[in-house]
Design a protein around this motif. Sequence first.
Motif, PDB file in Angstrom:
ATOM      1  N   PHE A 155      82.255  77.288  55.813  1.00  0.00           N
ATOM      2  CA  PHE A 155      82.354  77.826  54.317  1.00  0.00           C
ATOM      3  C   PHE A 155      80.841  77.562  53.788  1.00  0.00           C
ATOM      4  N   VAL A 156      80.143  78.688  53.136  1.00  0.00           N
ATOM      5  CA  VAL A 156      79.081  78.450  52.446  1.00  0.00           C
ATOM      6  C   VAL A 156      79.056  77.603  51.074  1.00  0.00           C
ATOM      7  N   VAL A 157      78.213  76.504  51.110  1.00  0.00           N
ATOM      8  CA  VAL A 157      78.472  75.629  50.089  1.00  0.00           C
ATOM      9  C   VAL A 157      77.321  76.021  48.873  1.00  0.00           C
ATOM     10  N   ASN A 158      77.579  76.037  47.518  1.00  0.00           N
ATOM     11  CA  ASN A 158      76.787  76.607  46.353  1.00  0.00           C
ATOM     12  C   ASN A 158      76.248  75.123  45.534  1.00  0.00           C
ATOM     13  N   HIS A 159      75.284  75.462  45.063  1.00  0.00           N
ATOM     14  CA  HIS A 159      74.776  74.412  44.058  1.00  0.00           C
ATOM     15  C   HIS A 159      75.862  73.802  43.277  1.00  0.00           C
ATOM     16  N   GLY A 160      76.038  72.551  43.168  1.00  0.00           N
ATOM     17  CA  GLY A 160      77.041  72.057  42.283  1.00  0.00           C
ATOM     18  C   GLY A 160      78.631  71.764  43.069  1.00  0.00           C
ATOM     19  N   ASP A 161      78.788  72.272  44.140  1.00  0.00           N
ATOM     20  CA  ASP A 161      79.744  72.209  44.714  1.00  0.00           C
ATOM     21  C   ASP A 161      80.234  70.519  45.154  1.00  0.00           C
ATOM     22  N   THR A 162      81.419  70.186  45.098  1.00  0.00           N
ATOM     23  CA  THR A 162      81.827  68.944  45.724  1.00  0.00           C
ATOM     24  C   THR A 162      82.422  68.986  47.134  1.00  0.00           C
ATOM     25  N   ILE A 163      81.589  68.274  47.937  1.00  0.00           N
ATOM     26  CA  ILE A 163      82.383  68.200  49.242  1.00  0.00           C
ATOM     27  C   ILE A 163      82.863  66.597  49.638  1.00  0.00           C
ATOM     28  N   SER A 164      84.042  66.701  50.016  1.00  0.00           N
ATOM     29  CA  SER A 164      84.682  65.376  50.566  1.00  0.00           C
ATOM     30  C   SER A 164      84.885  65.379  51.856  1.00  0.00           C
ATOM     31  N   PHE A 165      84.174  64.352  52.538  1.00  0.00           N
ATOM     32  CA  PHE A 165      84.367  64.073  53.986  1.00  0.00           C
ATOM     33  C   PHE A 165      85.433  62.935  54.101  1.00  0.00           C
ATOM     34  N   GLY A 166      86.676  63.099  54.324  1.00  0.00           N
ATOM     35  CA  GLY A 166      87.753  61.997  54.256  1.00  0.00           C
ATOM     36  C   GLY A 166      87.830  61.687  52.602  1.00  0.00           C
ATOM     37  N   THR A 167      87.397  60.207  52.304  1.00  0.00           N
ATOM     38  CA  THR A 167      87.767  59.743  50.899  1.00  0.00           C
ATOM     39  C   THR A 167      86.167  59.904  50.380  1.00  0.00           C
ATOM     40  N   ALA A 168      85.032  59.967  51.173  1.00  0.00           N
ATOM     41  CA  ALA A 168      83.707  60.071  50.510  1.00  0.00           C
ATOM     42  C   ALA A 168      83.260  61.359  49.835  1.00  0.00           C
ATOM     43  N   GLU A 169      83.088  61.315  48.624  1.00  0.00           N
ATOM     44  CA  GLU A 169      82.997  62.605  47.853  1.00  0.00           C
ATOM     45  C   GLU A 169      81.298  62.804  47.741  1.00  0.00           C
ATOM     46  N   CYS A 170      80.816  63.852  47.924  1.00  0.00           N
ATOM     47  CA  CYS A 170      79.378  64.121  47.535  1.00  0.00           C
ATOM     48  C   CYS A 170      79.235  65.145  46.902  1.00  0.00           C
ATOM     49  N   ARG A 171      78.113  65.578  45.899  1.00  0.00           N
ATOM     50  CA  ARG A 171      77.880  66.560  45.144  1.00  0.00           C
ATOM     51  C   ARG A 171      76.701  67.281  46.012  1.00  0.00           C
ATOM     52  N   PHE A 172      76.881  68.694  46.018  1.00  0.00           N
ATOM     53  CA  PHE A 172      75.789  69.388  46.901  1.00  0.00           C
ATOM     54  C   PHE A 172      74.823  69.884  45.917  1.00  0.00           C
ATOM     55  N   GLU A 173      73.444  69.698  45.809  1.00  0.00           N
ATOM     56  CA  GLU A 173      72.329  70.005  45.089  1.00  0.00           C
ATOM     57  C   GLU A 173      71.567  70.994  45.875  1.00  0.00           C
ATOM     58  N   ASP A 174      71.060  72.158  45.340  1.00  0.00           N
ATOM     59  CA  ASP A 174      70.343  73.063  46.132  1.00  0.00           C
ATOM     60  C   ASP A 174      69.064  73.406  44.916  1.00  0.00           C
ATOM     61  N   PRO A 175      68.097  72.681  45.166  1.00  0.00           N
ATOM     62  CA  PRO A 175      66.914  72.961  44.097  1.00  0.00           C
ATOM     63  C   PRO A 175      66.628  74.294  43.847  1.00  0.00           C
ATOM     64  N   ALA A 176      66.538  75.086  44.941  1.00  0.00           N
ATOM     65  CA  ALA A 176      65.917  76.750  44.800  1.00  0.00           C
ATOM     66  C   ALA A 176      67.126  77.350  44.046  1.00  0.00           C
ATOM     67  N   ALA A 177      68.338  76.993  44.305  1.00  0.00           N
ATOM     68  CA  ALA A 177      69.393  78.089  43.437  1.00  0.00           C
ATOM     69  C   ALA A 177      69.500  77.450  41.911  1.00  0.00           C
ATOM     70  N   ALA A 178      69.254  76.121  42.000  1.00  0.00           N
ATOM     71  CA  ALA A 178      69.202  75.514  40.322  1.00  0.00           C
ATOM     72  C   ALA A 178      68.108  76.402  39.813  1.00  0.00           C
ATOM     73  N   ALA A 179      66.962  76.258  40.342  1.00  0.00           N
ATOM     74  CA  ALA A 179      65.698  76.804  39.656  1.00  0.00           C
ATOM     75  C   ALA A 179      65.997  78.449  39.496  1.00  0.00           C
ATOM     76  N   ASN A 180      66.599  79.212  40.277  1.00  0.00           N
ATOM     77  CA  ASN A 180      67.290  80.453  39.941  1.00  0.00           C
ATOM     78  C   ASN A 180      68.373  80.535  39.099  1.00  0.00           C
ATOM     79  N   ASN A 181      68.933  79.608  39.016  1.00  0.00           N
ATOM     80  CA  ASN A 181      70.271  79.543  37.955  1.00  0.00           C
ATOM     81  C   ASN A 181      71.261  80.437  38.598  1.00  0.00           C
ATOM     82  N   GLU A 182      71.175  80.332  39.916  1.00  0.00           N
ATOM     83  CA  GLU A 182      72.220  81.613  40.322  1.00  0.00           C
ATOM     84  C   GLU A 182      72.844  80.780  42.054  1.00  0.00           C
TER      85      GLU A 182
END
Length: 197
Positions: free
Chosen positions: A93-120
């Motif tokens: 699956f494609v991950v988008n800026h701000g998505d939450t990915i959980s690997f087992g019980t470890a939870e991570c927030r995906f940050e994409d500076p390029a997408a955040a700068a474009n706000n899309e």
Amino acid sequence: MSAIDQPSPQKAQRIVPVPTLRCTSGGASGTAIRIDQEEGTLGRREDNTYVLADPQVSRVHARLSKRGGSVIVADLGSSGGTKLNGEKLDGPFVVNHGDTISFGTAECRFEDPAAAANNEAPTMVFEVPEIETGPSLSPRQQQVLELIAEGMTNSEIGDQLGITERTVKAYAQELYDKLGTRNRAGAVAEGVKNGFL
């Protein structure tokens, strides 16, 4: 000091924004993983491209790929599973800026500076490739495989796990079937090859 003697101003190096996973919970809370390779594995084992030191993360848990400006995540048959925004992944699956990915019980927030700068979110203009995930083991099958690899007999494994020798034999047969082997040595070899050991 004359104009000739004055040092010339240094040019600032261009900072290239890199997609990042920021772990917000679990044993690796506070860890930031910069996704700077075109493709790599993520897991708790040191030889992964991206190491997530959390006991609830499988040795080789997931694959992260970069395609056309997007990041793709796929579970690799991990025992704890991989979730994207709370939904269990059943493929890449494609991950988008701000998505939450959980690997087992470890939870991570995906940050994409390029997408955040474009706000899309990045536009997908490609097909997501099929990623072969290989076999997956239950937590108990994983335990049995690890103890087989340590050279324990079925009886010793049963004592260690608090189950009968007959149950150990049943788990061992399930392992042989999943890994496509006929014996303990083959199971250990396939376990290493598939990242279970």
